[in-house]
Design a protein around this motif. Structure first.
Motif, short mmCIF file in Angstrom:
data_model
loop_
_atom_site.label_atom_id
_atom_site.label_comp_id
_atom_site.label_asym_id
_atom_site.label_seq_id
_atom_site.Cartn_x
_atom_site.Cartn_y
_atom_site.Cartn_z
N ALA A 197 0.85 -1.21 0.00
CA ALA A 197 0.00 0.00 0.00
C ALA A 197 0.87 1.24 0.00
O ALA A 197 0.63 2.19 -0.75
CB ALA A 197 -0.91 -0.02 1.22
N ALA A 198 1.94 1.21 0.82
CA ALA A 198 2.81 2.39 0.92
C ALA A 198 3.49 2.64 -0.42
O ALA A 198 3.54 3.78 -0.89
CB ALA A 198 3.84 2.18 2.02
N MET A 227 1.08 4.08 -2.77
CA MET A 227 0.78 5.49 -2.52
C MET A 227 1.94 6.36 -2.96
O MET A 227 1.75 7.41 -3.59
CB MET A 227 0.49 5.70 -1.05
N TYR A 270 -3.26 6.70 -6.59
CA TYR A 270 -4.72 6.88 -6.50
C TYR A 270 -5.31 7.48 -7.76
O TYR A 270 -4.95 8.54 -8.18
CB TYR A 270 -5.05 7.77 -5.30
#
Lengths: 618, 104, 168
Positions: free
Chosen positions: A609-610, A613, A618
């Motif tokens: 996820a990091a 990001m 997104y």
């Protein structure tokens, strides 16, 4: 008939397979099977040879490997040289098979012995029929294997084991030379077939330096196999094998393979005077060197071994001075009388169970036939007039003289003189004088051993007449017919040479008679002298090798052992530890606790996820 | 209608979810771990209800779904509690780190 | 700064406080009670979001039923038990860092999210609306949930029953 020539090596191979498989079943019969098949082999070889006399040349090839544009074939080549060798090997092999029936009687591994003997015979026959160097090399190694197996036949004796290893390793040194020469030849001519190689030499496709180099490398192979100086030390040790083996392999056939190799590659040698010179010098040196050692040895078979080395030296000498036919002729006669001597020695050993000539004496009363054939063999090898050795040796001397190598000529004369001295020393010590053995210890010699000796004795006397300047040079003519490159080289003999040879031979016999029968000369001073000790210890060659090569390699090995111990092992231990640590950690992480697993899974998710990001996903 | 922005609710839900997650992954007592899981479910419920009011496609459906979630959560607690009690009888302990049956 | 906002601030503060207390208290029962605080605060938040029925259900089910079940669980096991904070500090630290990273990652996603003014009239006859929606649209899920509840009930009984009891 000639197209069935492939049967000649195939039949003994069949024997080998048969005896190995049916070893337990056949037992005593295996010997008869082997003798029968080797007899058939001999008959086939004779028929092929007779047809070859008319045909002159025969070649049969099957394609074996194709690498790019290069074809490597497998086949059969028959020419006068090959045919002669074929006949010789098949004949002596047959006689020795027969002799072994009696000699090996009662041995535990009777069948195995015949199996090995057949394997060797097959390999040797294949060797002489090879049309290219690669096939030749294969059989060359197979012959080495057969020799190894047979030297080590009494493998429970440590000395036999050591001797087998020594023979294998020493000849291997020579084989490396041969292999390098073979590869160089292939590189230069793109072919390994003998005819292509001859062609390349004739066309001048190779530079003179390269020819010399290849010729010398191949000669190194011949040195190893034929027991020439300095690779000769294995041959005396090889006498650890059963005596028929010594007769067949280490006297008559295999050791002659080196001479044969030089003969096969003769165009190469003729193109390089330096290589010829080296062959001649090595041969002459070996001849006199081994003869001096033979003078003082006390082991019956050892003396014969050194005499073999010396005679092989004579052949090499002949080869080196353009005495092609003389060398082959000597090979031919030598095969008969040396096999005869070994078989006679074998029957002596068979009868008295010792090889030390100091313990023998007066055996001519007990072993009348053996004594007689041994005398014939000794006379032949000494070059006694009208015996086979007389003609062949005289021809070698003639070749040396004709080439103008007077230094080598003198050496050869001295070596020939020494030959008759040590042979008759042997004869007088073993068969004359007082009997030192109790009479009942002498066993009778069986018929199977007598017949081969008698046949060989006939040949030892008369085989010389195949090639004499009086009745016709049949062998020389026959050989030259198949080797066109030999044209224009012919060494006629002269009366004075014959007289000289006779004088030398008789002088040697007389000297031996004076010393060992009449005790005319004081032997005590001689026996305590340094020269005697040096000769008795074979010029300390074994010790020299032991101190240089063996100890040297041991030292290197020791060095590497330390490297292995403290360096390689360290790395290996480190790697082992690394793996162990990793697996320990890994297995420790398998705690079975769901919470930990979930935590790890969550951290992985967070990581993804990091990254996602940070990449602005997104 | 409401003056409070959507993200305020979402951040509240996120904080509660993180607290629940941390507890679920670090606490030893199994009951606490169960409670933490309930907390996480509540945070999710809050999201559902917030989106039903302020989401992209507002409507009553979000509330209905939160009801379903609550029901399932209740069932989960009941079963979880039953397992816990059975385990307790078996091992006489309720700590998560004693449950290492997966190792075998 | 209207009343709604003040109510949200107070409710969210108590909800977070409940969670933090749950993490830091020593006794298991105290932890449970602090979590009830969070549940009740969330019910208030639901009211702010025009979900009165869900708020009531939240109080009934979570503050009531779930808490009672957990309290019984605590009593049936070691009710005096204290939770040593964590078994493994390294793991706690790692998970803490992971949770923080997770927080900021998700925060980055929901920051400044805005979909529109929002729904009108969800609070008007809220229960009726929910009832209509469930029984008009979600009958089958509803029935399935009832089956799930039944299975959970039976499963809970079977699991919690003493082993070997059927032999008596």
């Amino acid at each position: 008939m000639i197209e069935f020539a492939w049967l000649i090596p195939a039949l003994p191979l069949l024997t080998f397979l048969l005896l190995i498989v049916l070893r337990e079943k056949l037992k005593k019969a295996s010997g008869y099977v082997a003798v029968l098949i080797s007899g058939i082999t001999f008959i086939v070889a004779t028929l092929v040879f007779l047809q070859l006399i008319d045909v002159g040349n025969f070649l049969m090839e099957w394609s074996w490997l194709t690498i790019g544009s290069i074809d490597i074939s497998f086949g059969i080549l028959l020419n006068p040289l090959n045919g002669l060798m074929l006949l010789l090997v098949a004949f002596i092999s047959f006689l020795i098979h027969m002799y072994s029936l009696g000699y090996m009687d009662g041995d535990q591994r009777f069948s195995t012995f015949f199996a090995y003997l057949s394997l060797f015979t097959s390999a040797m026959l294949g060797l002489v029929m090879s049309p290219n160097l690669l096939q030749f090399y294969m059989f060359w190694e197979l012959v080495g294997l057969g020799s190894f197996l047979l030297i080590g036949f009494y493998f429970y004796k440590n000395s036999a084991k050591q001797a087998a290893k020594k023979a294998f390793i020493m000849t291997r040194i020579g084989d490396v030379g041969l292999l390098i020469g073979l590869i160089l030849l292939f590189w230069q001519t793109n072919s390994l077939r003998f005819v292509d190689i001859y062609q390349a030499v004739t066309n001048g496709d190779m530079s003179g330096g390269m020819i010399t180099l290849i010729a010398i490398l191949i000669f190194i192979g011949a040195i190893g196999k034929s027991g020439q100086f300095p690779l000769h030390t294995w041959l005396p040790d090889a006498m650890e094998g059963p005596t028929p083996v010594s007769a067949l392999i280490h006297a008559a056939t295999m050791v002659a393979a080196g001479v044969y190799l030089v003969a096969v590659m003769y165009p190469l040698y003729m193109a390089s005077s330096l290589a010829m010179m080296i062959v001649a010098i090595v041969g002459a040196f070996t001849a006199i060197y081994a003869a001096t050692i033979g003078l003082v040895q006390n082991d019956l078979k050892q003396v014969l071994a050194y005499s073999t080395i010396s005679q092989l030296g004579f052949m090499m000498l002949a080869m080196g001075v353009l005495g092609y036919t003389a060398g082959i002729f000597h090979l031919f006669t030598h095969a008969f009388f040396k096999a005869l001597l070994f078989l006679a020695a074998g029957s002596v050993i068979h009868a008295v169970h010792t090889q030390n000539i100091k313990e023998m004496g007066g055996l001519n009363q007990k072993l009348k036939l053996t004594s007689a054939v041994f005398l014939i063999g000794a006379l032949a090898i000494s070059g006694f007039p009208l015996f086979s050795g007389f003609f062949s040796k005289e021809e070698i001397l003639a070749s040396v003289w004709a080439e103008g190598q007077y230094g080598l000529f003198i050496i050869a004369i001295v070596a020939a003189f020494l030959t008759s001295v040590y042979m008759f020393r042997l004869y007088f010590l073993v068969f004359h004088g007082e009997s030192k053995l109790t009479l009942d210890k002498v066993k009778p010699v069986p018929m199977t051993m007598k017949i081969p000796m008698m046949v060989l004795a006939l040949f030892a006397i008369f085989s010389g007449f195949f090639n004499t300047s009086w009745f016709g040079t049949y062998i020389a003519d026959f050989l030259e017919e198949g080797a066109t490159y030999l044209e224009g080289i012919h060494h006629g003999s002269s009366i004075w040479l014959m007289l000289l040879a006779t004088v030398v031979s008789l002088g040697g016999i007389a000297l031996a008679y004076l010393i060992y029968v009449k005790n005319a000369l004081n032997q005590e001073n001689w026996k305590t002298s340094g020269t005697y000790q040096m000769l008795l210890n074979k010029y300390y060659m074994d010790e020299f090798y032991d101190n240089t090569f063996v100890k040297g390699s041991r030292g290197i090995g020791l060095g590497f052992q330390y490297v292995e111990k403290y360096f390689v092992r360290l790395i290996i231990l480190f790697i082992g530890d690394l793996v162990t640590t990793f697996s320990r950690t890994g297995s420790k992480s398998q705690t079975g606790q769901a919470q930990t697993y979930t935590a790890v899974a969550f951290l992985g998710l967070v990581l993804f996820a990091a990254v996602y990001m940070l990449k602005g996903g997104y | 209608m409401t003056t409070i922005p959507l993200q305020a609710y979402l951040i509240l839900a996120l904080i509660l979810f993180c607290i629940g997650l941390f507890g679920a992954l670090t606490k030893r007592n199994t009951i606490i771990v169960l409670i933490c899981i309930e907390l996480m479910l509540n945070a999710v419920n809050l999201n559902l209800v917030a989106f039903s009011q302020l989401g992209n496609n507002p409507g009553i459906t979000g509330q209905v779904f939160s009801l379903f979630t609550i029901t399932i959560a209740a069932a989960e607690v009941a079963v979880g509690m039953a397992i816990l009690i059975a385990w307790y009888r078996h091992k006489n302990g309720v700590n998560v780190d004693e449950m290492d049956g997966l190792k075998d | 700064m209207n009343g709604e906002f003040i109510a949200f601030l107070i409710l969210s503060f108590t909800a977070i406080l409940g969670g933090i207390l749950m993490l830091n208290l020593k006794k298991v029962v105290h932890m449970l009670l602090s979590v009830v605080l969070t549940f009740v605060s969330l019910a208030g938040i639901y009211v702010l979001l025009s979900a009165e029925f869900v708020a009531v259900v939240q109080i009934l089910i979570y503050s009531g039923a779930v808490t009672i079940i957990l309290a019984f669980g605590i009593m049936l096991t070691k009710h005096t038990a204290r939770d040593e904070r964590t078994s493994n500090r390294l793991r706690a630290a790692l998970v803490g860092v992971g949770v923080l990273v997770f927080f900021f990652t998700v925060y980055g996603a929901i920051d400044n999210l805005f979909f529109g003014p929002g729904a009108e009239g969800l609070h008007v006859e809220n229960t009726q609306q929910i009832g209509e929606r469930i029984f008009a649209h979600y009958v089958i899920p509803f029935e399935l949930v009832s089956i799930v509840l039944l299975v959970a009930l039976m499963g809970a009984i079977v699991l919690a029953r003493k082993e070997g009891e059927e032999n008596k």
